[in-house]
Design an enzyme around this catalytic site. Structure first.
Site, PDB file in Angstrom:
ATOM      1  N   HIS A  32      -5.519   5.063   6.208  1.00 17.33           N
ATOM      2  CA  HIS A  32      -4.817   5.757   5.534  1.00 17.33           C
ATOM      3  C   HIS A  32      -3.299   6.074   5.671  1.00 17.33           C
ATOM      4  O   HIS A  32      -2.049   6.781   4.867  1.00 17.33           O
ATOM      5  CB  HIS A  32      -5.290   7.161   4.966  1.00 17.33           C
ATOM      6  N   GLU A  36       1.388   5.619   0.833  1.00 11.93           N
ATOM      7  CA  GLU A  36       0.261   7.380   0.156  1.00 11.93           C
ATOM      8  C   GLU A  36       1.082   7.957  -0.769  1.00 11.93           C
ATOM      9  O   GLU A  36       2.311   7.915  -0.775  1.00 11.93           O
ATOM     10  CB  GLU A  36       0.292   7.279   1.787  1.00 11.93           C
ATOM     11  N   ASP A  78       0.827  -1.149   0.005  1.00 17.18           N
ATOM     12  CA  ASP A  78       0.042  -0.267   0.131  1.00 17.18           C
ATOM     13  C   ASP A  78       1.102   1.276  -0.085  1.00 17.18           C
ATOM     14  O   ASP A  78       1.791   1.008   0.142  1.00 17.18           O
ATOM     15  CB  ASP A  78      -1.242   0.054   1.048  1.00 17.18           C
ATOM     16  N   ASP A 116      -2.833  -0.183   6.369  1.00 22.60           N
ATOM     17  CA  ASP A 116      -3.916  -0.728   5.374  1.00 22.60           C
ATOM     18  C   ASP A 116      -3.575  -1.719   4.758  1.00 22.60           C
ATOM     19  O   ASP A 116      -4.092  -2.373   4.205  1.00 22.60           O
ATOM     20  CB  ASP A 116      -4.012   0.723   4.236  1.00 22.60           C
TER      21      ASP A 116
END
Length: 570
Positions: free
Chosen positions: A174, A35, A33, A179
């Site tokens: 987030h 960001e 994952d 996540d």
């Protein structure tokens, strides 16, 4: 055809791992994952955090997490969403340090992400900017998988937060690693759901995520009763009509793929819509499955098998048996004392006959003559291209000598007559700069050579009353009994089994085969050629009988005349 001799326990065929696919329990996944500062790397958005979890068999093998300095200010709304501030990333490594480390962590894994195009898109873009070759990762998208596996009344949508609330104790926030951990739980839950549907390998999961219509997926149960064994499958309508015949080393996996994988061929989609049941024919060996498929296609002429559209469009060149023999093109081989070679496609047969007529001055007319014909000569006789038996210009003995030379070229080495004669003509045409005409004669010669080679190969097997041959198999040996070019029996001789009693039992129960005529096999030509290819494989051994491929004759001339197979294949 498959035989289980009474003195031997039943043969169990265990497909290889390549045939069955990679079990999910043995596949290593890297759930990742990211960001970022925005939604599009192409528009300048950067990665601010990478989190990943490596798993196999339900166990966590390792975790990877790092903030990333994007070398730009993080937008305020992103900070509100993720909690990542400029201060937090100021001392973090840049992407040129992070990406190689992540790729090393994920090496050899299947990449998993929720909305995978987003995460993999950023990673691929970063690799491109850094000049790093992107590995050929296989990718699994849990959002797509959830959309296929879950019903609307189970979850209102497939957002990670929604799925995690149902399947995980981790609440997505987030942040990349959190996540990724939530995605791991979702992935495991989806695998459990698919397991109840019989999906147990990565290949089956990948097929399951393909775009398939609800109507097509609803017929997936048609594969539930099929075994994981090699053989043939028949799609049938409700009235029993066979729609399609196929073969596979794993019947259940192959048939299931028709209902879980996007089928781009419109006719196959149409076939699946009509199908109401699938019948399996389990086979001992891959050769037996191939042969059974050919026979079933020939028997049923399924409308959705391309090979069944024009099954009778094959031609043979015939040297007739009559007082003044001639060449003709026929569609059947009879027991009439004539000489045959082939089979050809019709156009190739016509080309081959042209090459033979150029080399031998046998008559080309179709008139039936008695022993002493009396007719006016034709134009070919006047041009010296026919010995002209019609007007008595040649006696039976001299004409018979010409026919014998033609017969020798048909069944033996054509070099002395056909090849040399046509090559001389090609040389003359090329010297006159008639290159297209020379090329046309090259193609005619190649058509004849291909058909002659095919005929010689078929005859080498159809003349053998019985061959028993063996090839190595993962469980021992696969044994085939071949009679007059037809597969009469097949089985697996398992390790530790007494060889000769088993082989004798297999031979005793093999199909009785009546010989056919000339090079035509006692069955389908395609079946005999499949057997020939199997016999020519490395490691095949003859247990009984003798056979040799006739490579010494026509085949040695072909290399010089390899042309477009689509025009001259026979």
């Amino acid at each position: 055809m498959t035989v289980d001799p009474p003195s031997v326990s039943a043969v169990v065929i265990q497909p290889t791992f390549d045939d069955l696919g990679r079990p999910l329990l043995d596949t290593t996944f890297c759930v990742v994952d990211l960001e970022t500062t925005g939604g599009s790397p192409a528009k300048g958005s950067k990665i601010t955090e990478v989190g990943a979890v490596k798993i196999r068999g339900g166990e966590v093998l390792g975790e990877f997490q790092t903030l990333v300095n994007p070398d730009e200010s993080i937008p305020a709304f992103i900070t509100v969403l993720t909690g990542i501030t400029d201060q937090m990333v100021i001392d973090a490594p840049r992407i040129d340090e992070v990406l190689p480390s992540f790729l090393e962590f994920a090496h050899g894994c299947v990449l998993v992400a929720h909305n995978a195009p987003f995460d993999t898109g950023f990673l691929r873009h970063a690799a491109g900017e850094l000049g790093i070759s992107w590995p050929r990762f296989e990718v699994l998208d849990t959002a797509v998988l959830a959309r296929r596996a879950l019903l609307r009344d189970e979850v209102p949508n497939v957002k990670l937060a929604t799925l995690a609330a149902k399947f995980s104790e981790v609440t997505p926030d987030h942040r990349a690693l959190t996540d990724a951990r939530a995605t791991v739980d979702v992935l495991h839950a989806l695998f459990e759901r698919l397991g109840s549907l019989g999906v147990t390998t990565f290949e089956e999961v990948r097929d399951f995520t393909a775009a398939v219509s609800p109507a097509q997926r609803a017929k997936r149960h048609l594969a539930d009763h099929l075994p994981d064994a090699p053989g043939v499958y028949l799609f049938r309508r409700s009235d029993g009509e066979v729609l399609y015949v196929g073969t596979s080393r794993s019947l259940r996996r192959r048939v299931r793929s028709y209902f879980t994988r996007a089928e781009t061929r419109s006719r196959m989609g149409e076939m699946i819509a009509l199908a109401e049941r699938v019948d399996p024919v389990v086979c001992a060996t891959a050769l037996e499955a191939q042969v059974r498929e050919l026979r079933l296609i020939d028997e049923h002429r399924p409308p959705y098998n391309r090979r069944s559209k024009f099954p009778d469009r094959q031609s043979w060149i015939k040297l007739t048996s009559e007082p003044w023999p001639r060449l003709s093109i026929v569609t059947r081989v009879l027991d009439d004392g004539a000489d045959y070679i082939g089979p050809f496609r019709r156009a190739a047969a016509e080309s081959a006959v042209a090459a033979l007529h150029e080399s031998f001055r046998v008559r080309q007319c179709t008139t039936r003559f008695g022993k002493v014909p009396r007719r006016s000569p034709c134009a070919l006789a006047e041009l010296g291209r026919c010995l002209s038996p019609c007007d008595g210009s040649v006696d039976a003995e001299r004409y018979g000598d010409e026919v014998q030379r033609l017969r020798d070229a048909l069944h033996g080495d054509p070099a002395a007559h056909v090849v040399r004669h046509v090559e001389d003509k090609m040389t003359q045409l090329a010297a006159a700069e008639r290159f297209e005409d020379a090329g046309a004669w090259r193609d005619r010669l190649a058509a004849f050579l291909r058909g002659s080679r095919r005929s010689q190969r078929l005859r080498s097997l159809t003349e053998q009353p019985q061959l028993v041959a063996a090839a190595p198999h993962e469980d021992g040996w696969e044994i085939h009994v071949v009679r007059h070019g037809r597969l009469a029996a097949a089985g697996i001789l398992r390790r530790g089994t007494a060889t000769w009693p088993w082989v004798e039992s297999l031979v005793a129960s093999a199909e009785t085969v009546t010989p056919s005529h000339g090079p035509c096999p006692s069955g389908l030509v395609e079946e005999t050629e499949a057997i020939l290819r199997w016999l020519e494989q490395p490691g095949v051994r003859l247990i009984e009988g003798s056979w040799a491929s006739p490579r010494w004759s026509t085949a040695r001339h072909l290399d010089r005349y390899e042309v477009d197979r689509s025009m001259l294949a026979v």
